[in-house]
Design a protein around this motif. Structure first.
Motif: not given
Length: 230
Positions: A145, A193, A196-197, A199-202, A207
């Protein structure tokens, strides 16, 4: 075709039985490879540069003699990473023979290509007995991942002992020690990870905390140290 006078003056003698190439295992079949297009397989191997200050892990997925997929991972000098970037563009779409005779910028990548060529043409691939071979994109499974190379980075001195810096799980942020100052665990941050967090707006700090994990007897430690400072 040109012949010497000695050969030109010889009488012809018929060739006897035909001894073809020994069959090699390729993607679940036994193949008598006579041309580059007869070669298929998925494999990876290691190469090294001339001064042996760095190495390359090269993964190729070859279908009917054509390189359909390449994963280039390097460790060493900064120039090797840029060489890997160029090699990833150079390799795809070439035949095995073209790739073998192409300058892949870095000695380590060139050496890895040579080693892989030998593996593939002799049927020593990871997909030798896999019917139909592996799908194009299979090399990404090695990254896990977040699609980051799995690298182990450790440092140690006789005076101060070992420091875990990077593990399979990710960046080692803390190391757990017992009462005898022996390592019994570590805290890591999975950068894949974490990104990814984010990029998702966190929020970045949130994150980082969410991407943290622990290994070993973390909760039983006598103390925790920062392996880069303490």
């Amino acid at each position: 075709m040109y012949y010497t006078a000695e050969v030109s003056n010889m009488c012809p003698v018929a060739k006897g039985a035909y001894h073809g190439p020994a069959p090699i295992p390729e993607e679940g079949q036994w193949i008598q490879a006579k041309e580059i297009k007869d070669i298929s397989g998925f494999t990876h191997g290691i190469g090294w540069c001339a001064p042996q200050q760095g190495a390359c892990k090269l993964t190729l997925n070859v279908k009917e003699g054509i390189i359909e997929e390449a994963l280039v991972e390097t460790i060493g000098c900064s120039g090797m990473t840029h060489s890997a970037a160029m090699a990833s563009e150079i390799l795809i779409g070439k035949t095995l023979l073209e790739a073998l005779n192409t300058d892949l910028v870095c000695d380590a990548i060139n050496t890895a290509m040579r080693e892989l060529f030998l593996q593939i043409v002799y049927g020593r691939t990871q997909s030798a007995f896999s019917e139909g071979g592996l799908l194009v994109g299979a090399s990404l499974e090695d990254l896990g991942k977040g699609l980051r190379s799995q690298v182990g980075t450790m440092f140690a001195t006789r005076e101060k002992g070992p420091r875990y810096l990077e593990m399979t799980e990710g960046y080692c942020s803390q190391v757990a020690l017992n009462k005898d100052n022996e390592i019994i665990g570590y805290e890591f941050i999975s950068f894949g990870k974490m990104m990814d967090f984010i990029k998702a707006g966190m929020d970045a700090n949130e994150a980082i905390e969410k991407a943290k994990g622990h290994y070993g007897q973390w909760d039983n430690a006598a103390k925790y140290i920062d392996p880069r400072k303490d």
